[in-house]
Motif scaffolding. Structure first.
Motif, mmCIF file in Angstrom:
data_model
loop_
_atom_site.group_PDB
_atom_site.id
_atom_site.type_symbol
_atom_site.label_atom_id
_atom_site.label_comp_id
_atom_site.label_asym_id
_atom_site.label_seq_id
_atom_site.Cartn_x
_atom_site.Cartn_y
_atom_site.Cartn_z
ATOM 1 N N ALA A 200 -44.821 37.468 83.605
ATOM 2 C CA ALA A 200 -44.704 36.015 83.796
ATOM 3 C C ALA A 200 -46.038 35.362 84.155
ATOM 4 C CB ALA A 200 -43.692 35.741 84.911
ATOM 5 N N ALA A 201 -46.313 34.233 83.528
ATOM 6 C CA ALA A 201 -47.478 33.379 83.810
ATOM 7 C C ALA A 201 -48.826 34.061 83.574
ATOM 8 C CB ALA A 201 -47.403 32.799 85.231
ATOM 9 N N ALA A 202 -48.839 35.064 82.690
ATOM 10 C CA ALA A 202 -50.116 35.707 82.337
ATOM 11 C C ALA A 202 -50.940 34.785 81.433
ATOM 12 C CB ALA A 202 -49.850 37.036 81.644
ATOM 13 N N GLY A 203 -50.287 33.772 80.849
ATOM 14 C CA GLY A 203 -50.985 32.826 79.961
ATOM 15 C C GLY A 203 -50.538 32.961 78.508
ATOM 16 N N LYS A 204 -49.481 33.717 78.269
ATOM 17 C CA LYS A 204 -49.060 34.033 76.891
ATOM 18 C C LYS A 204 -48.777 32.783 76.057
ATOM 19 C CE LYS A 204 -45.449 36.321 78.281
ATOM 20 N NZ LYS A 204 -45.613 36.077 79.731
ATOM 21 N N SER A 205 -47.883 31.903 76.550
ATOM 22 C CA SER A 205 -47.482 30.790 75.674
ATOM 23 C C SER A 205 -48.604 29.795 75.456
ATOM 24 C CB SER A 205 -46.207 30.087 76.155
ATOM 25 O OG SER A 205 -45.959 30.289 77.488
ATOM 26 N N THR A 206 -49.388 29.520 76.494
ATOM 27 C CA THR A 206 -50.503 28.572 76.336
ATOM 28 C C THR A 206 -51.455 29.074 75.253
ATOM 29 O OG1 THR A 206 -50.344 28.180 78.698
ATOM 30 C CG2 THR A 206 -52.357 27.420 77.615
ATOM 31 N N ILE A 207 -51.771 30.355 75.336
ATOM 32 C CA ILE A 207 -52.764 30.911 74.408
ATOM 33 C C ILE A 207 -52.157 31.129 73.024
ATOM 34 C CG2 ILE A 207 -54.281 32.935 74.039
ATOM 35 C CD1 ILE A 207 -54.993 32.032 77.020
ATOM 36 N N ASN B 145 -50.353 30.941 91.507
ATOM 37 C CA ASN B 145 -51.086 29.670 91.616
ATOM 38 C C ASN B 145 -50.959 28.848 90.338
ATOM 39 O OD1 ASN B 145 -52.189 29.317 94.204
ATOM 40 N ND2 ASN B 145 -53.625 30.999 93.824
ATOM 41 N N ARG B 146 -51.030 29.524 89.188
ATOM 42 C CA ARG B 146 -50.879 28.810 87.904
ATOM 43 C C ARG B 146 -49.496 28.166 87.807
ATOM 44 N NH1 ARG B 146 -52.993 33.418 83.694
ATOM 45 N NH2 ARG B 146 -55.212 33.315 84.179
ATOM 46 N N ARG B 147 -48.456 28.939 88.175
ATOM 47 C CA ARG B 147 -47.082 28.441 88.052
ATOM 48 C C ARG B 147 -46.819 27.298 89.037
ATOM 49 N NH1 ARG B 147 -43.631 30.835 84.472
ATOM 50 N NH2 ARG B 147 -45.330 30.429 83.067
ATOM 51 N N LEU B 148 -47.515 27.354 90.212
ATOM 52 C CA LEU B 148 -47.392 26.283 91.203
ATOM 53 C C LEU B 148 -47.852 24.961 90.575
ATOM 54 C CD1 LEU B 148 -46.582 26.157 94.222
ATOM 55 C CD2 LEU B 148 -48.977 26.453 94.805
ATOM 56 N N LEU B 149 -48.979 25.022 89.866
ATOM 57 C CA LEU B 149 -49.505 23.822 89.190
ATOM 58 C C LEU B 149 -48.562 23.373 88.075
ATOM 59 C CD1 LEU B 149 -53.320 24.685 88.914
ATOM 60 C CD2 LEU B 149 -52.228 23.046 90.472
ATOM 61 N N ASP B 150 -48.071 24.342 87.288
ATOM 62 C CA ASP B 150 -47.134 24.015 86.195
ATOM 63 C C ASP B 150 -45.917 23.278 86.751
ATOM 64 O OD1 ASP B 150 -48.532 25.366 84.240
ATOM 65 O OD2 ASP B 150 -47.311 27.185 84.337
ATOM 66 N N ASN B 151 -45.337 23.847 87.828
ATOM 67 C CA ASN B 151 -44.113 23.278 88.404
ATOM 68 C C ASN B 151 -44.380 21.881 88.957
ATOM 69 O OD1 ASN B 151 -42.648 25.498 87.722
ATOM 70 N ND2 ASN B 151 -42.447 26.334 89.770
ATOM 71 N N GLY C 127 -59.216 35.001 86.209
ATOM 72 C CA GLY C 127 -60.569 34.427 86.258
ATOM 73 C C GLY C 127 -61.113 34.017 84.902
ATOM 74 N N LEU C 128 -60.328 34.171 83.854
ATOM 75 C CA LEU C 128 -60.800 33.763 82.513
ATOM 76 C C LEU C 128 -60.207 32.409 82.147
ATOM 77 C CD1 LEU C 128 -60.587 36.909 80.173
ATOM 78 C CD2 LEU C 128 -62.573 35.995 81.362
ATOM 79 N N THR C 129 -61.000 31.575 81.502
ATOM 80 C CA THR C 129 -60.468 30.273 81.093
ATOM 81 C C THR C 129 -59.586 30.445 79.852
ATOM 82 O OG1 THR C 129 -62.294 29.841 79.606
ATOM 83 C CG2 THR C 129 -62.553 29.069 81.887
HETATM 84 O O1 CDP Z 1 -46.365 32.208 78.921
HETATM 85 P P1 CDP Z 1 -46.750 32.737 80.262
HETATM 86 O O2 CDP Z 1 -45.643 32.718 81.227
HETATM 87 O O3 CDP Z 1 -47.411 34.085 80.175
HETATM 88 O O4 CDP Z 1 -47.890 31.798 80.838
HETATM 89 P P2 CDP Z 1 -48.252 30.268 80.503
HETATM 90 O O5 CDP Z 1 -47.055 29.444 80.789
HETATM 91 O O6 CDP Z 1 -48.887 30.167 79.175
HETATM 92 O O7 CDP Z 1 -49.414 29.997 81.551
HETATM 93 C C1 CDP Z 1 -49.168 29.667 82.884
HETATM 94 C C2 CDP Z 1 -50.191 28.656 83.349
HETATM 95 O O8 CDP Z 1 -51.454 29.277 83.457
HETATM 96 C C3 CDP Z 1 -50.370 27.464 82.389
HETATM 97 O O9 CDP Z 1 -50.414 26.283 83.149
HETATM 98 C C4 CDP Z 1 -51.722 27.700 81.772
HETATM 99 O O10 CDP Z 1 -52.399 26.483 81.514
HETATM 100 C C5 CDP Z 1 -52.456 28.483 82.854
HETATM 101 N N1 CDP Z 1 -53.501 29.407 82.341
HETATM 102 C C6 CDP Z 1 -54.726 29.441 82.936
HETATM 103 O O11 CDP Z 1 -54.965 28.687 83.884
HETATM 104 N N2 CDP Z 1 -55.713 30.293 82.497
HETATM 105 C C7 CDP Z 1 -55.486 31.129 81.494
HETATM 106 N N3 CDP Z 1 -56.444 31.955 81.083
HETATM 107 C C8 CDP Z 1 -54.209 31.127 80.894
HETATM 108 C C9 CDP Z 1 -53.221 30.245 81.338
#
Ligand code: CDP
Ligand code: CDP
Length: 217
Positions: A12-19, A148-154, A198-200
């Protein structure tokens, strides 16, 4: 090769869907977020708790629309925002562990990827849904960064949550997803692991695009 499938798995929240969405846009491929499909069935289950999973999936009309991301329609109703709420997140791993649910969705996902040209993200894409995908990515990040990422998303979605609650939720969901009997979350042997801590978003996208370009040559 002019058409490939890309499988992106991870916790969860590894960044899969965004990327996945960025990669699909850049390569003019179709993006499919399979987590949203499990979330949609979770909503149907919460609304019909007396109905068996076998019956439930038989009654569903699930539609995914690619529209600056992915919109999800359940029996004609747009549930894209609704399925991000806490009650769905709390119950989705249980629903996703049900055999009838997995069989139904995996079959649908395999149909969607049959003609290639799809970037699909989830938990079992490289291992079960498209084991012959030309490119497989296994994306991870530290649990602290993911919370922390999910906190911002929510917060952006108006969903109330705390950092501690999110660490607990993410850790529990990872555990359930990695230990369930049917197609648990695991890295496919031929997947390339990317730690996004730590990666953008741009850096990770660039890295995957470079790997995809190699396959497309
Ligand atoms: O799909 P998954 O649950 O893996 O994650 P996501 O919903 O794509 O990403 C969670 C949050 O992390 C989103 O707000 C992205 O913008 C952020 N993110 C980030 O800050 N840095 C990354 N390298 C990837 C995602
Ligand atoms: O975005 P986030 O990482 O919070 O989760 P998601 O990608 O929306 O997935 C929600 C849940 O669906 C996961 O925690 C898994 O239990 C389940 N899932 C699955 O079992 N198999 C998939 N291919 C995708 C999601």
């Amino acid at each position: 090769m002019n058409k490939i499938n890309i499988a992106i798995d991870g916790p969860a929240a590894a960044g899969k869907s965004t990327i996945a969405k960025r990669v699909a846009e850049a390569l003019r491929m179709v993006y499919v977020d399979t987590g949203a499909m499990y979330r949609a069935i979770t909503l149907a289950h919460l609304n019909n708790q007396e109905t068996s999973f076998k019956e439930l999936v038989g009654q569903l009309e699930l539609r995914l629309i690619n529209d600056d991301g992915q919109r999800v329609l359940l029996n004609g109703e747009d549930i894209t925002d609704r399925i991000r709420e806490n009650d769905i997140t709390e119950n989705v791993s249980f629903v996703a562990s049900q055999q009838e649910v997995r069989e139904f969705l995996v079959q649908l996902q395999q149909l969607m990827t049959r003609d290639k040209g799809v970037v699909m993200d989830g938990r079992d894409i490289g291992t079960t849904v498209i084991p012959d995908a030309e490119l497989k990515i296994y994306m991870i990040a530290s649990v602290e960064e993911r919370a922390n990422r999910r906190l911002l998303d929510n917060a952006a979605r108006g969903i109330v949550s705390t950092y501690d609650q999110l660490v607990a939720d993410i850790s529990e969901r990872d555990h359930l997803d990695m230990t369930r009997d049917i197609s648990p979350l695991s890295k496919a042997e031929d997947a390339i692991q990317i730690d996004t801590t730590g990666l953008t978003i741009d850096k990770v996208t660039e890295r995957i695009l470079a790997l995809a370009e190699e396959k497309l040559q």
